[in-house]
Design an enzyme around this catalytic site. Sequence first.
Site, PDB file in Angstrom:
ATOM      1  CE  LYS A  17      44.585  29.627  23.150  1.00  0.00           C
ATOM      2  NZ  LYS A  17      44.796  30.178  21.840  1.00  0.00           N
TER       3      LYS A  17
ATOM      4  CB  THR B 102      41.820  30.335  32.235  1.00  0.00           C
ATOM      5  OG1 THR B 102      42.153  31.718  32.130  1.00  0.00           O
ATOM      6  CG2 THR B 102      41.184  30.069  33.580  1.00  0.00           C
TER       7      THR B 102
ATOM      8  NE  ARG C  18      51.325  31.147  22.755  1.00  0.00           N
ATOM      9  CZ  ARG C  18      50.374  31.767  22.073  1.00  0.00           C
ATOM     10  NH1 ARG C  18      50.686  32.466  21.003  1.00  0.00           N
ATOM     11  NH2 ARG C  18      49.124  31.723  22.470  1.00  0.00           N
TER      12      ARG C  18
ATOM     13  CE  LYS D 266      43.859  48.870  33.927  1.00  0.00           C
ATOM     14  NZ  LYS D 266      43.098  48.734  35.171  1.00  0.00           N
TER      15      LYS D 266
ATOM     16  CB  ALA E  14      49.390  32.629  16.702  1.00  0.00           C
TER      17      ALA E  14
ATOM     18  CG  PHE F  35      45.376  33.468  16.981  1.00  0.00           C
ATOM     19  CD1 PHE F  35      45.269  34.486  17.941  1.00  0.00           C
ATOM     20  CD2 PHE F  35      46.179  33.707  15.874  1.00  0.00           C
ATOM     21  CE1 PHE F  35      45.937  35.700  17.780  1.00  0.00           C
ATOM     22  CE2 PHE F  35      46.856  34.922  15.714  1.00  0.00           C
ATOM     23  CZ  PHE F  35      46.728  35.901  16.666  1.00  0.00           C
TER      24      PHE F  35
ATOM     25  CG  PHE G 298      32.028  33.060  31.712  1.00  0.00           C
ATOM     26  CD1 PHE G 298      32.948  32.244  31.084  1.00  0.00           C
ATOM     27  CD2 PHE G 298      32.295  34.431  31.776  1.00  0.00           C
ATOM     28  CE1 PHE G 298      34.101  32.762  30.525  1.00  0.00           C
ATOM     29  CE2 PHE G 298      33.454  34.942  31.226  1.00  0.00           C
ATOM     30  CZ  PHE G 298      34.360  34.118  30.594  1.00  0.00           C
TER      31      PHE G 298
ATOM     32  CD1 TRP H 133      38.613  32.811  35.668  1.00  0.00           C
ATOM     33  CD2 TRP H 133      36.798  32.879  36.971  1.00  0.00           C
ATOM     34  NE1 TRP H 133      38.414  34.117  36.035  1.00  0.00           N
ATOM     35  CE2 TRP H 133      37.309  34.188  36.836  1.00  0.00           C
ATOM     36  CE3 TRP H 133      35.644  32.679  37.753  1.00  0.00           C
ATOM     37  CZ2 TRP H 133      36.720  35.301  37.447  1.00  0.00           C
ATOM     38  CZ3 TRP H 133      35.057  33.779  38.374  1.00  0.00           C
ATOM     39  CH2 TRP H 133      35.589  35.072  38.217  1.00  0.00           C
TER      40      TRP H 133
END
Lengths: 558, 558
Positions: free
Chosen positions: A73, A75, A96, A107, A275, A303, A383, A411
């Site tokens: 989201k 990205t 945010r 990580k 959220a 979310f 992807f 991406w």
Amino acid sequence: MTFATDIEIARAATKKPIQQIGEALGIPAEHLLPYGHDKAKVSQDFIDGLEGRENGKLILVTAINPTPAGEGKTTTTVGLGDGLNRIGKKAAICIREASLGPNFGMKGGAAGGGRAQVVPMEDMNLHFTGDFHAITSAHNLLSAMIDNHIYWGNELGIDERRVVWRRVMDMNDRALRDIVTSLGGVANGYPRQTGFDITVASEVMAILCLAADLDDLQRRLGDMIVAYRRDKSPVFARDIKADGAMTVLLKDAMQPNLVQTLENNPAFVHGGPFANIAHGCNSVIATKTALKLADYVVTEAGFGADLGAEKFMNIKCRKAGLAPDVVVLVATVRAMKMNGGVAKADLGAENVAAVEAGCPNLGRHIGNLKSFGVPVVVAINHFVTDTDAEVEAVRDFVAAQGAEAILCRHWEKGGEGIEALATRVAEIADSGVSQFAPLYPDDMPLLEKIETVAREVYHADAVVADKTVRDQLAAWEEAGYGSLPVCMAKTQYSFSTDPGQRGAPTGFDVPIREVRLSAGAGFVVAICGQIMTMPGLPRRPSAEAIRLNDAGDVEGLF
Amino acid sequence: MTFATDIEIARAATKKPIQQIGEALGIPAEHLLPYGHDKAKVSQDFIDGLEGRENGKLILVTAINPTPAGEGKTTTTVGLGDGLNRIGKKAAICIREASLGPNFGMKGGAAGGGRAQVVPMEDMNLHFTGDFHAITSAHNLLSAMIDNHIYWGNELGIDERRVVWRRVMDMNDRALRDIVTSLGGVANGYPRQTGFDITVASEVMAILCLAADLDDLQRRLGDMIVAYRRDKSPVFARDIKADGAMTVLLKDAMQPNLVQTLENNPAFVHGGPFANIAHGCNSVIATKTALKLADYVVTEAGFGADLGAEKFMNIKCRKAGLAPDVVVLVATVRAMKMNGGVAKADLGAENVAAVEAGCPNLGRHIGNLKSFGVPVVVAINHFVTDTDAEVEAVRDFVAAQGAEAILCRHWEKGGEGIEALATRVAEIADSGVSQFAPLYPDDMPLLEKIETVAREVYHADAVVADKTVRDQLAAWEEAGYGSLPVCMAKTQYSFSTDPGQRGAPTGFDVPIREVRLSAGAGFVVAICGQIMTMPGLPRRPSAEAIRLNDAGDVEGLF
């Protein structure tokens, strides 16, 4: 085919001096308060001078229910901003800030990914411009003043058993969830049980993100309920006389932060409320400032759309007078497959049937968003393992819902990979077709507001709330809080309250365990499940591997 | 005659852009990391490149034992820096950062006073560049990792009863002094009694101020003892694997902050450890950087010379390889009168006899400082009520001690009012007469080091330490800590451990209640009285009156 990691790409970025980023938006250097050479706050004086300017178009990016496959989201938000700039539009993004604590557990914490990122990534995941530290200080000053008030004689008649204001720390520290303070005798006060939440769960965070300006900030801080008396009457932060000093501690934090994308486009990164128990959007002041400075503002909500977009519409837009011109709903082929019952390990193999089986989750979100009167475009975040047939299956499903799905390769390719979406989104935003309206009116009773969200957004059969909850809601209506919106604290993984129920479940109830009043932020929280407000660290926290390498770069944080 | 208040003077200041201040010191703009337009950090890269340069002269400003009359040590430090620049010398000052928490208890926190101040005053008393927040985060990350380690199985075999690492917060919050954590069942860990100190009391603060560079910082952080096993063997922060992540959190905080005086001269403001359980000086890295960039560096030490200067010499200079070229001892006529028995309310009236009666406090400090082999000049910080006869009495007394006292009017007149002192101090510094040596050698046993300070600095008859204390010191010597210096935690108000004993008391013992090992900072703390490491708020905290006024300025903080 191998790809560079997010951090490798981020470190290779050629950042422009932040003054150049500001200049492109028309912010003079004297009104940018720099933090290093690549971060700045926009001065309140400059923001005050923007009143009366036309607003740009507001584009909300939201997503299907999150799955372990990842939807991208942020990205997509970053990519779409770059894509709009690439096709010649003046666009800015609003997202945010990251919480520091969780980065030392798992990580993570990148701001976007691949060729669609915001930089400087390290700073944004560490102290950034200090906003969260300021919120921690302001919150804990109030905590200290409450106990101090009781210590010195309790003139306000606070019931020591009913102090509801806790303390906060931006750290994953389970040991602080439930504590007893003021041990050690009379010099340390009267022992009582309390605890710490993580800073992003502070009502101060929610207030900072909803306040119109410093005056509004102080008014809202004063409105916060910190305790009750024996007669159940509330004690406000204003009664403790903490609101002025808290505002002073937050005066810099209220100014939005400006950074840049990998493609040197402006990004406002400001505020970061939870959220679940809060509304999960970046600050109103950042969004409003961006709308004055750019023709298109791309922002996101936390979310999936059932929580984040619903709150963006019913809380943030309602309260701030904002209206989205178009909504981008992010989905991935992989996430559709997981919704269709495929395990994460098997996502690499083509499975058109599973994609089709998972699409109803996407379909319900499309329908929900349309019910707010806003046009919806689906972004299929590509992807490398996606097959053409799988992508086609999503496209066909979306078309059957009367919407449009556009494949995006930001991406991999940055703004270049998302031009088609950018073009279409700009067209829709410019068309003025959006007829935004919140889902329920202010004057609807609180329980009916909860029922409306459960019915229309979650597609639940009913809301289950016992007498205590109903009486509490009635009491708040009596006390003048009836016109507040509701803030649903529910699992993000399902439309239902059962995180295992993927897809578009039906035939379930929504139990309301508890309700809380955030009188300063201005919403009533309905808690529909176990909500953790202070995370713990895992067995092997990422902190164990975080260090500076010989080049002085941070290792292990990403 | 009326005078403007400190804050009025500070607000009327004409600040130069911080890049100009840096440029005058030879720091290129790309190596200044700005925080707004009037604060900056000096980049580590630039500092690394200074190695091999000649050092300027180091001037320490210290004072008599503090009295409620106020001595003006920081004011004199700032004024002397301005005075040196005014007489054509290239001078910089180095002082400590202010702690945020106490400002919300009592008014105060100005950096200097009158015409001798450092600006921006508001920022310096609020979040400044975030250094203390970074220290708080690093400290509490370690705390969370310790409890997390125990929670997940306690591989290191920590004795849960002997976790010595507490938590910190930059707030006056007495309720957190003594707490029980991890209540609420197994998911929250194993309940144990612990507490919070104020951030300036953190060993991390002391380490940041003593570390030579980031590598040394990480090594020292790793050396900190956080707990003991059942066999009494220590568990280090390194064992918890927290040292790398803490260093990452502190990487920006390690870079010294540059601001300016009212006369636009450079001021490094960096670090701020307690002057009782720690050494009370600004960071070594700030002092060393300033010495490479300026011909004269004026710095100060906490409290009176018996605590602050002693630690500056025996801890900071010893460990950092620094040597003061001259020491300025600040005294006031008013403080001499209070030492001579006059109550604060009666300080306005001339009283030469009381001045003379109080001077032995000054005399003992002069003698003590000389015993370090350093030349001493007394600065009489002029107050408007001082009479010529009173000033003469101080001058005569100092002359009889073989030293020189110079009247300074920097509070009223800025650098112009302190030219005489600046001229004399520069002469002495340039003369090379200083023969600095610490008071005791590294290889002296720990108890003898404590006795040496008590005898030679405090002029006590004896040190009283019970078997527990002696055994503990012996155990640390056995464990390899015998070569550390000692850090005395004693009242600042008297040479003795009784704060009511002004002047130059004799015939007293120094009881050692407790000893603590700061293995990372590198000193053994000898506690000679009640030391408060978490202050409380007063009945009417200044926070109640702190607010932003209509002009957006902070009211009530000063």
